[in-house]
Design an enzyme around this catalytic site. Structure first.
Site, PDB file in Angstrom:
ATOM      1  N   THR A 200       0.792  -1.217   0.000  1.00 18.60           N
ATOM      2  CA  THR A 200       0.000   0.000   0.000  1.00 18.60           C
ATOM      3  C   THR A 200       0.823   1.264   0.000  1.00 18.60           C
ATOM      4  O   THR A 200       1.766   1.383   0.779  1.00 18.60           O
ATOM      5  CB  THR A 200      -0.917  -0.021   1.238  1.00 18.60           C
ATOM      6  N   GLY A 230      -9.897  -4.232   1.081  1.00 16.48           N
ATOM      7  CA  GLY A 230      -9.129  -3.893   2.275  1.00 16.48           C
ATOM      8  C   GLY A 230      -9.420  -2.498   2.783  1.00 16.48           C
ATOM      9  O   GLY A 230     -10.322  -1.804   2.291  1.00 16.48           O
ATOM     10  N   GLY A 252      -0.839  -2.387   6.185  1.00 20.88           N
ATOM     11  CA  GLY A 252      -0.826  -3.620   6.950  1.00 20.88           C
ATOM     12  C   GLY A 252      -2.101  -4.403   6.750  1.00 20.88           C
ATOM     13  O   GLY A 252      -2.790  -4.207   5.743  1.00 20.88           O
ATOM     14  N   GLY A 254      -5.473  -5.049   6.477  1.00 24.49           N
ATOM     15  CA  GLY A 254      -6.589  -4.116   6.386  1.00 24.49           C
ATOM     16  C   GLY A 254      -7.782  -4.484   7.234  1.00 24.49           C
ATOM     17  O   GLY A 254      -8.493  -3.604   7.741  1.00 24.49           O
TER      18      GLY A 254
HETATM   19  N1  ASP Z   1      -3.685  -2.449   3.889  1.00 22.26           N
HETATM   20  C1  ASP Z   1      -3.649  -3.178   2.644  1.00 22.26           C
HETATM   21  C2  ASP Z   1      -4.829  -4.076   2.574  1.00 22.26           C
HETATM   22  O1  ASP Z   1      -5.226  -4.640   3.573  1.00 22.26           O
HETATM   23  C3  ASP Z   1      -2.420  -3.988   2.436  1.00 22.26           C
HETATM   24  C4  ASP Z   1      -1.135  -3.453   2.917  1.00 22.26           C
HETATM   25  O2  ASP Z   1      -0.995  -2.350   3.347  1.00 22.26           O
HETATM   26  O3  ASP Z   1      -0.195  -4.210   2.882  1.00 22.26           O
HETATM   27  O4  ASP Z   1      -5.320  -4.278   1.490  1.00 22.26           O
END
Ligand code: ASP
Length: 343
Positions: A200, A230, A252, A254
């Site tokens: 992200t 997410g 992270g 989500g």
């Molecule tokens: N937050 C993003 C999601 O859950 C993924 C990420 O940040 O790694 O889709």
């Protein structure tokens, strides 16, 4: 608590002691002045560079956010855009959102074959009465608004990861199956080069006029179930902006961020007088408190900025970094965290 009260007192006194405050704050490296942009992960440094021409020419924070997103979505990488990690069916689906200083917001989720999801989210915000468009509807809207359909091009990293995932795993609609080869069902996954399996780009910026905006663009968690959305497409989860208070973004797992309306909560803690770093910390703590055992095995990080241009971050695990660019700095910061990664 006493520390917090001192902090609040300090904030209210700062108006009376502005020159001293500015000097101290810059020395503490927690404030960059206006304009300023913060972006998640190492790649944030390049994103900030792409956004900076807008901010340095006294442009609008919202335009800077879009410029940063276009840059990173154009890059064929495993992290964002059409080169991102596919879902477990092998399809790249994109989530994005954007929010401006008037609390206008727009988002797309599960968007396929469109290169610039954040720009589509901006169109949703600026030209429709809606906030979130998903899947085929989002794609149809994009095509009607001049975006063109392009094939997803798996980056070399994304292709390799997907192929090795296919070898090791059967298709099973199990949440977080992508993490099962690690130290537990939700352990953070790291690629061969050591970079974390997070996809992200979250950005928050304040322009010369003092207005805040933010945006998020992502291909989401690697090898997610087709149709999974997410936090990055959910206003109040992956992104929140309140022009009176501040802005926050997240990266992270989500699902954990959505459960607690993570970035909205960060902004609300800043409204109560907490510094950006402490506000992020309190929200991370809330995730940990809900399920301490699970929290030990996942990553979530928040980055926040208040109206003074003070910023900070906090994450569950070591390893969350973010880039800051202002007239006084251009660098990558490591977030504070609760759990150290084993060496
Ligand atoms: N937050 C993003 C999601 O859950 C993924 C990420 O940040 O790694 O889709």
């Amino acid at each position: 608590m006493a520390k917090e009260m001192n902090r609040r007192k300090f904030i209210s006194l700062s108006a009376l002691t502005a020159p001293l405050f500015s000097f101290k704050a810059i020395a503490d490296n927690t404030i960059g002045g206006k304009p300023i942009i913060l972006s998640t992960w190492d790649e944030g440094k390049n994103v900030n560079a792409a956004a900076w021409p807008v901010l340095s020419k006294k442009g609008r924070a919202l335009d800077a956010i879009e410029a940063g997103a276009v840059y990173v979505e154009d890059k064929i990488s495993c992290c964002v855009g059409l080169g991102g990690n596919p879902d477990r069916d092998g399809t790249v689906t994109l989530d994005a959102c954007i929010m401006d200083e008037h609390a206008n917001c727009g988002a797309v989720a599960g968007l396929e074959q469109i290169k610039h999801p954040l720009s589509v989210a901006r169109k949703v915000m600026e030209t429709t009465p809606h906030v979130l468009l998903v899947g085929n509807g989002a794609q149809k809207f994009a095509l009607q608004n001049g975006f063109t359909k392009e094939p997803a091009i798996l980056s070399e990293d994304a292709r390799k990861e997907y192929e090795s995932w296919l070898k090791k795993n059967e298709y099973q609609p199990t949440i977080n199956i992508e993490n099962k080869n690690q130290n537990g069902p939700f352990a953070p996954v790291f690629f061969d080069d050591g970079s974390p399996n997070h996809d992200t780009m979250g950005m928050i910026a304040m322009d010369t006029a003092g207005n805040l905006s933010g945006g998020v663009t992502t291909s989401g968690m690697a090898f997610k179930i087709h149709g999974r959305v997410g936090d990055s497409a959910v206003i109040g989860a992956g992104l929140f902006v309140d022009n009176e208070v501040g802005a926050a973004t997240s990266s992270g797992v989500g699902e954990e961020v959505i459960r607690i309306c993570g970035t909205h909560l960060v902004v609300e803690f800043m409204r109560q007088g907490y510094s950006p770093e402490l506000a992020c910390k309190k929200v991370v703590q809330r995730i940990i408190k809900r399920d301490p055992a699970k929290a030990k095995t996942i990553q979530v990080g928040f980055v926040a900025m208040n109206k003074k241009g003070e910023y900070g971050a906090y994450s569950i695990q070591e390893g969350f970094v973010y880039a800051v660019k202002s007239s006084v700095e251009d660098k990558i910061h490591s977030s504070k965290y609760f759990y150290k990664q084993p060496a």
